[in-house]
Motif scaffolding. Sequence first.
Motif, mmCIF file in Angstrom:
data_model
loop_
_atom_site.group_PDB
_atom_site.id
_atom_site.type_symbol
_atom_site.label_atom_id
_atom_site.label_comp_id
_atom_site.label_asym_id
_atom_site.label_seq_id
_atom_site.Cartn_x
_atom_site.Cartn_y
_atom_site.Cartn_z
ATOM 1 N N ALA A 19 0.836 -1.206 0.000
ATOM 2 C CA ALA A 19 0.000 0.000 0.000
ATOM 3 C C ALA A 19 0.872 1.258 0.000
ATOM 4 O O ALA A 19 0.576 2.229 -0.701
ATOM 5 C CB ALA A 19 -0.926 0.000 1.197
ATOM 6 N N SER A 22 2.333 1.847 -3.475
ATOM 7 C CA SER A 22 1.323 2.366 -4.402
ATOM 8 C C SER A 22 1.047 3.839 -4.136
ATOM 9 O O SER A 22 0.912 4.637 -5.065
ATOM 10 C CB SER A 22 0.026 1.567 -4.289
ATOM 11 O OG SER A 22 0.226 0.256 -4.738
ATOM 12 N N GLU A 23 0.962 4.192 -2.855
ATOM 13 C CA GLU A 23 0.720 5.588 -2.486
ATOM 14 C C GLU A 23 1.872 6.474 -2.950
ATOM 15 O O GLU A 23 1.658 7.554 -3.491
ATOM 16 C CB GLU A 23 0.568 5.684 -0.969
ATOM 17 C CG GLU A 23 0.289 7.082 -0.473
ATOM 18 C CD GLU A 23 0.227 7.122 1.043
ATOM 19 O OE1 GLU A 23 0.780 8.094 1.605
ATOM 20 O OE2 GLU A 23 -0.359 6.205 1.641
#
Length: 85
Positions: A19, A22-23
């Motif tokens: 995550a 991706s951020e």
Amino acid sequence: MKVTAKSVARWTHKNFSAAGFSERQARVGALDGKVSKGGGRPSMAKEHLQAVLELKAQGCSNRDIAEDLGIGSASVSRYLKQVSE
């Protein structure tokens, strides 16, 4: 070489989650505050298709058309194939 790759992999695994990665990618890819939705350059397909058809009708070769439009000869072939289908 193998040691460097292992070191980079270890650091990446330690410092990023799926995550988090991706951020970060979304943040880095943001343009003028907007998150990129993928793709690259704006499509000129419609304009190129029209120009390819006009130049082909005049008897120009694919290579000459590509050079005139600043695109690859494979793109010219692809445009012509789209029309013939």
